[in-house]
Design a protein around this motif. Structure first.
Motif, PDB file in Angstrom:
ATOM      1  N   TRP A 155     -12.370  -7.314  11.921  1.00 18.20           N
ATOM      2  CA  TRP A 155     -13.250  -6.816  10.026  1.00 18.20           C
ATOM      3  C   TRP A 155     -14.114  -7.894  10.444  1.00 18.20           C
ATOM      4  O   TRP A 155     -14.556  -8.883  11.476  1.00 18.20           O
ATOM      5  N   TYR A 170      -3.510  -2.707  12.262  1.00 13.16           N
ATOM      6  CA  TYR A 170      -4.887  -3.555  12.087  1.00 13.16           C
ATOM      7  C   TYR A 170      -5.879  -3.900  13.232  1.00 13.16           C
ATOM      8  O   TYR A 170      -5.224  -4.493  14.444  1.00 13.16           O
ATOM      9  N   TYR A 215       3.504   0.293   3.227  1.00 17.94           N
ATOM     10  CA  TYR A 215       2.894  -0.397   3.527  1.00 17.94           C
ATOM     11  C   TYR A 215       2.782  -1.799   3.214  1.00 17.94           C
ATOM     12  O   TYR A 215       2.398  -1.795   1.911  1.00 17.94           O
ATOM     13  N   GLN A 254       2.765   6.896  13.694  1.00 12.17           N
ATOM     14  CA  GLN A 254       2.794   5.773  14.200  1.00 12.17           C
ATOM     15  C   GLN A 254       2.361   4.826  12.710  1.00 12.17           C
ATOM     16  O   GLN A 254       1.656   5.848  11.049  1.00 12.17           O
ATOM     17  N   ARG A 255       2.774   3.533  13.213  1.00 14.67           N
ATOM     18  CA  ARG A 255       2.330   3.182  11.842  1.00 14.67           C
ATOM     19  C   ARG A 255       0.841   2.558  11.579  1.00 14.67           C
ATOM     20  O   ARG A 255      -0.276   2.759  12.679  1.00 14.67           O
ATOM     21  N   LEU A 256       0.580   2.606  10.374  1.00 17.66           N
ATOM     22  CA  LEU A 256      -0.460   1.905  10.867  1.00 17.66           C
ATOM     23  C   LEU A 256      -1.416   0.052  11.133  1.00 17.66           C
ATOM     24  O   LEU A 256      -0.279  -1.058  11.380  1.00 17.66           O
ATOM     25  N   TRP A 290     -10.307   1.972   0.408  1.00 18.08           N
ATOM     26  CA  TRP A 290     -10.838   1.884   1.675  1.00 18.08           C
ATOM     27  C   TRP A 290     -11.818   2.799   1.532  1.00 18.08           C
ATOM     28  O   TRP A 290     -11.211   4.425   0.847  1.00 18.08           O
ATOM     29  N   GLY A 291     -11.400   3.787   3.361  1.00 17.79           N
ATOM     30  CA  GLY A 291     -12.398   5.309   3.414  1.00 17.79           C
ATOM     31  C   GLY A 291     -11.909   5.559   3.501  1.00 17.79           C
ATOM     32  O   GLY A 291     -10.438   5.789   3.287  1.00 17.79           O
ATOM     33  N   GLN A 292     -11.958   7.613   3.590  1.00 16.70           N
ATOM     34  CA  GLN A 292     -11.311   8.427   3.646  1.00 16.70           C
ATOM     35  C   GLN A 292     -10.715   8.428   4.958  1.00 16.70           C
ATOM     36  O   GLN A 292      -9.492   9.895   5.328  1.00 16.70           O
ATOM     37  N   GLY A 343       5.816  -1.923   9.463  1.00 23.09           N
ATOM     38  CA  GLY A 343       6.191  -0.743  10.007  1.00 23.09           C
ATOM     39  C   GLY A 343       5.860   0.473   9.217  1.00 23.09           C
ATOM     40  O   GLY A 343       6.083   1.401   9.665  1.00 23.09           O
ATOM     41  N   GLN A 387      -4.148   4.562  12.248  1.00 18.32           N
ATOM     42  CA  GLN A 387      -3.258   5.029  12.715  1.00 18.32           C
ATOM     43  C   GLN A 387      -3.067   5.893  13.506  1.00 18.32           C
ATOM     44  O   GLN A 387      -3.697   7.366  13.213  1.00 18.32           O
ATOM     45  N   TYR A 434      -9.569   3.835   9.648  1.00 17.18           N
ATOM     46  CA  TYR A 434      -9.937   3.669   8.399  1.00 17.18           C
ATOM     47  C   TYR A 434     -10.893   2.574   8.149  1.00 17.18           C
ATOM     48  O   TYR A 434     -10.543   1.687   8.943  1.00 17.18           O
ATOM     49  N   HIS A 492     -12.677  -4.160   6.634  1.00 15.11           N
ATOM     50  CA  HIS A 492     -12.058  -4.034   7.435  1.00 15.11           C
ATOM     51  C   HIS A 492     -11.606  -3.188   8.047  1.00 15.11           C
ATOM     52  O   HIS A 492     -12.026  -2.139   7.841  1.00 15.11           O
ATOM     53  N   VAL A 533      -8.742  -0.913   9.894  1.00 11.94           N
ATOM     54  CA  VAL A 533      -7.512  -0.177  10.226  1.00 11.94           C
ATOM     55  C   VAL A 533      -6.788   0.864  11.253  1.00 11.94           C
ATOM     56  O   VAL A 533      -8.052   1.783  10.791  1.00 11.94           O
ATOM     57  N   PHE A 544      -6.669  -4.582   0.653  1.00 15.93           N
ATOM     58  CA  PHE A 544      -7.388  -4.490   0.799  1.00 15.93           C
ATOM     59  C   PHE A 544      -7.957  -3.444  -0.501  1.00 15.93           C
ATOM     60  O   PHE A 544      -6.496  -2.495  -0.299  1.00 15.93           O
ATOM     61  N   TYR A 580       1.101  -0.523   0.056  1.00 17.99           N
ATOM     62  CA  TYR A 580      -0.464  -0.132   0.059  1.00 17.99           C
ATOM     63  C   TYR A 580       1.126   1.734   0.071  1.00 17.99           C
ATOM     64  O   TYR A 580       1.571   1.137   0.206  1.00 17.99           O
TER      65      TYR A 580
END
Lengths: 110, 121
Positions: B50, B47, A89, B43-45, B111-113, A103, B39, B95, B35, B37, B108, A38
């Protein structure tokens, strides 16, 4: 479920190539072909670039390619362009209805 | 075209709950999974979990088990994510995204906004 391991940063000049790695385990990257990548620009929704290790969704330039070897998946961006600067990602299906993300790797176009 | 429109930004106090919605359009909602997710700033995404829209079956990431509830209203083509016992560490953009095992290869693809949830006293 532990996060997949990605380098924090990568960079390249316009026109060059950059490859990002994504290391997992037998529970995710090794065990399944369902690795996806992504692109995430600040303030926007993530965008799917690669799925099932190496497949490109419609509309994604062929400059983006994916591969996998053993426990490491890779995303290569060829012919770098300014708009490729983003955080990338990886994600893997990990079985039994579980997913895991990496990460993130910030790609800078020099 | 495929769209996921999420509800607006929320400000919550510690200990409260938040419910974020994700309205789908442009495709057959019932054949996909939705699903969630998040952030956190810098930081990172991460999870969260779902829901199988057709069956209502759900699965949550271990980290959020007991605090998150994902539901859906098929008549409204809308999925919901409710997170309880909020702390400042839950401040994040949340998200939603759709997924299908064979159509999207467990990825995925839309995605939503995003919905910013801020937890502050």
């Amino acid at each position: 479920q532990s996060a997949l391991t990605q380098p924090p940063s990568a960079s390249g000049s316009p026109g060059q190539s950059v490859t990002i790695s994504c290391t997992g385990t037998s529970s995710d990257v090794v065990g399944y072909k369902y690795v996806s990548w992504y692109q995430h620009h600040p303030g926007k929704a993530p965008k799917l670039m690669i799925y099932e290790i190496s497949k490109r969704p419609s509309g994604v330039p062929d400059r983006f390619s994916g591969s996998k070897s053993d426990n490491t998946a890779s995303l290569t961006v060829s012919g770098l362009q300014a708009e490729d600067e983003a955080v990338y990602y990886c994600s893997s299906y990990a079985g039994s209805g579980n997913w895991v993300f990496g990460g993130g790797t910030k790609v800078t176009v020099l | 075209q495929v769209q996921h429109v999420q509800s607006g930004a929320e400000v919550k106090k510690p200990g409260a709950s938040v419910k974020v919605s994700c309205k789908a359009s442009g495709y057959t909602f019932n054949i996909y999974a939705i699903h969630w997710v998040r952030q956190a700033p810098g930081q990172r995404l991460e999870y969260m979990g779902w829901i199988n829209v057709a069956s209502g079956d759900r699965k949550y990431s271990q980290k959020f088990q007991g605090r998150v509830t994902i539901t859906r209203d098929t008549s409204a083509s809308t999925a919901y994510m409710e997170l309880s016992s909020l702390t400042s560490e839950d401040t994040a953009v949340y998200y939603c995204a759709r997924e299908h095992d064979t159509l999207t290869g467990y990825s995925f693809d839309h995605w939503g906004q995003g919905t910013l949830v801020t937890v502050s006293s």
